[in-house]
Design an enzyme around this catalytic site. Structure first.
Site, PDB file in Angstrom:
ATOM      1  N   CYS A  33       0.833  -1.195   0.000  1.00 52.21           N
ATOM      2  CA  CYS A  33       0.000   0.000   0.000  1.00 52.21           C
ATOM      3  C   CYS A  33       0.875   1.254   0.000  1.00 52.21           C
ATOM      4  O   CYS A  33       1.969   1.260   0.534  1.00 52.21           O
ATOM      5  CB  CYS A  33      -0.906   0.017   1.228  1.00 52.21           C
ATOM      6  SG  CYS A  33      -2.057  -1.375   1.273  1.00 52.21           S
ATOM      7  N   ASP A  49      -9.657   3.346  -0.337  1.00 58.94           N
ATOM      8  CA  ASP A  49     -11.102   3.265  -0.567  1.00 58.94           C
ATOM      9  C   ASP A  49     -11.669   1.882  -0.247  1.00 58.94           C
ATOM     10  O   ASP A  49     -12.860   1.742  -0.019  1.00 58.94           O
ATOM     11  CB  ASP A  49     -11.481   3.703  -1.985  1.00 58.94           C
ATOM     12  CG  ASP A  49     -10.745   2.971  -3.078  1.00 58.94           C
ATOM     13  OD1 ASP A  49      -9.700   2.353  -2.814  1.00 58.94           O
ATOM     14  OD2 ASP A  49     -11.214   3.027  -4.222  1.00 58.94           O
ATOM     15  N   CYS A  92       8.476 -17.643  -5.321  1.00 58.99           N
ATOM     16  CA  CYS A  92       7.697 -17.852  -6.545  1.00 58.99           C
ATOM     17  C   CYS A  92       8.366 -17.219  -7.765  1.00 58.99           C
ATOM     18  O   CYS A  92       8.805 -16.069  -7.722  1.00 58.99           O
ATOM     19  CB  CYS A  92       6.287 -17.279  -6.384  1.00 58.99           C
ATOM     20  SG  CYS A  92       5.268 -17.463  -7.858  1.00 58.99           S
ATOM     21  N   CYS A 102      -3.075  -6.849  -4.450  1.00 53.00           N
ATOM     22  CA  CYS A 102      -3.601  -5.878  -3.497  1.00 53.00           C
ATOM     23  C   CYS A 102      -3.869  -6.527  -2.139  1.00 53.00           C
ATOM     24  O   CYS A 102      -4.331  -7.666  -2.062  1.00 53.00           O
ATOM     25  CB  CYS A 102      -4.892  -5.277  -4.054  1.00 53.00           C
ATOM     26  SG  CYS A 102      -5.641  -4.036  -2.978  1.00 53.00           S
ATOM     27  N   CYS A 120      -3.758 -16.462  -6.230  1.00 46.75           N
ATOM     28  CA  CYS A 120      -2.396 -16.933  -6.483  1.00 46.75           C
ATOM     29  C   CYS A 120      -2.354 -17.994  -7.585  1.00 46.75           C
ATOM     30  O   CYS A 120      -1.584 -17.869  -8.535  1.00 46.75           O
ATOM     31  CB  CYS A 120      -1.790 -17.478  -5.198  1.00 46.75           C
ATOM     32  SG  CYS A 120      -0.118 -18.121  -5.401  1.00 46.75           S
TER      33      CYS A 120
END
Length: 145
Positions: A33, A49, A92, A102, A120
C-alpha cells in the site's frame, strides 16, 4: 499491438512497466500500500477506498491535521502490514510480476500478518501461459523507441 493497433489496458500497461523496471501507477500492482487519502462526505479520512471502515479511520479533515492523520496511519500499521511477504511468494517465479497483488485480496486482509493472494493459483496459470507473449510485446515496444 501485434495487429498494429494500440489498445490501452491498464493491467497490461502496468505489466509492461514492471518488465521495464518502472514504478507502476496502479496501486494494486505495487505489492504494498502507498499513502492515500480517501475523504468521505462527512470529512472522515481513510487510508484506502477499500478500507473505509471504522477500524481504519485516520481522522476527519474538518478537525484533524494531515500530520496527525498520517501518524494515525503509522500507529495502525496500515502500510506496514501490506509490506509483509509470505515465504511462498518470495520463492515464486512470478513474484516480480504478481507482487502478491492488493492487500484486500490476501488471505490476511483484515489481520496483522502476511497472507497469500486469493488469486495466487490463477496468477500462476496466467503467467505460465502469458509470459512468452508479454515478453514479445515488451520487445516490440522497445523496438519502437
Amino acid at each position: 499491438m501485434k495487429a498494429g493497433r494500440y489498445v490501452y489496458n491498464r493491467y497490461f500497461e502496468n505489466l509492461m512497466m514492471i518488465m521495464a523496471g518502472q514504478e507502476v501507477e496502479s496501486c494494486n500492482m505495487r505489492g504494498q500500500c502507498g499513502v492515500q487519502w480517501v475523504v468521505e462526505a462527512d470529512g472522515s479520512v481513510y487510508p484506502c477506498d477499500f478500507y473505509a471502515l471504522d477500524q481504519w479511520r485516520l481522522g476527519n479533515i474538518l478537525t484533524d491535521s494531515f500530520e496527525s492523520m498520517d501518524k494515525m496511519r503509522e500507529e495502525l500499521g496500515f502500510i506496514k502490514v501490506s509490506q509483509q511477504i509470505p515465504e511462498e511468494c518470495e520463492a515464486c517465479r512470478w513474484y516480480r510480476l504478481c507482487r502478491n497483488g492488493c492487500r484486500r485480496n490476501r488471505n490476511s486482509a483484515i489481520s496483522d500478518e502476511a497472507g497469500k493472494n486469493y488469486f495466487c493459483s490463477a496468477y500462476r496459470n496466467f503467467f505460465e501461459y502469458a509470459y512468452p507473449r508479454l515478453q514479445e510485446i515488451y520487445l516490440q515496444l522497445l523496438k519502437r523507441r
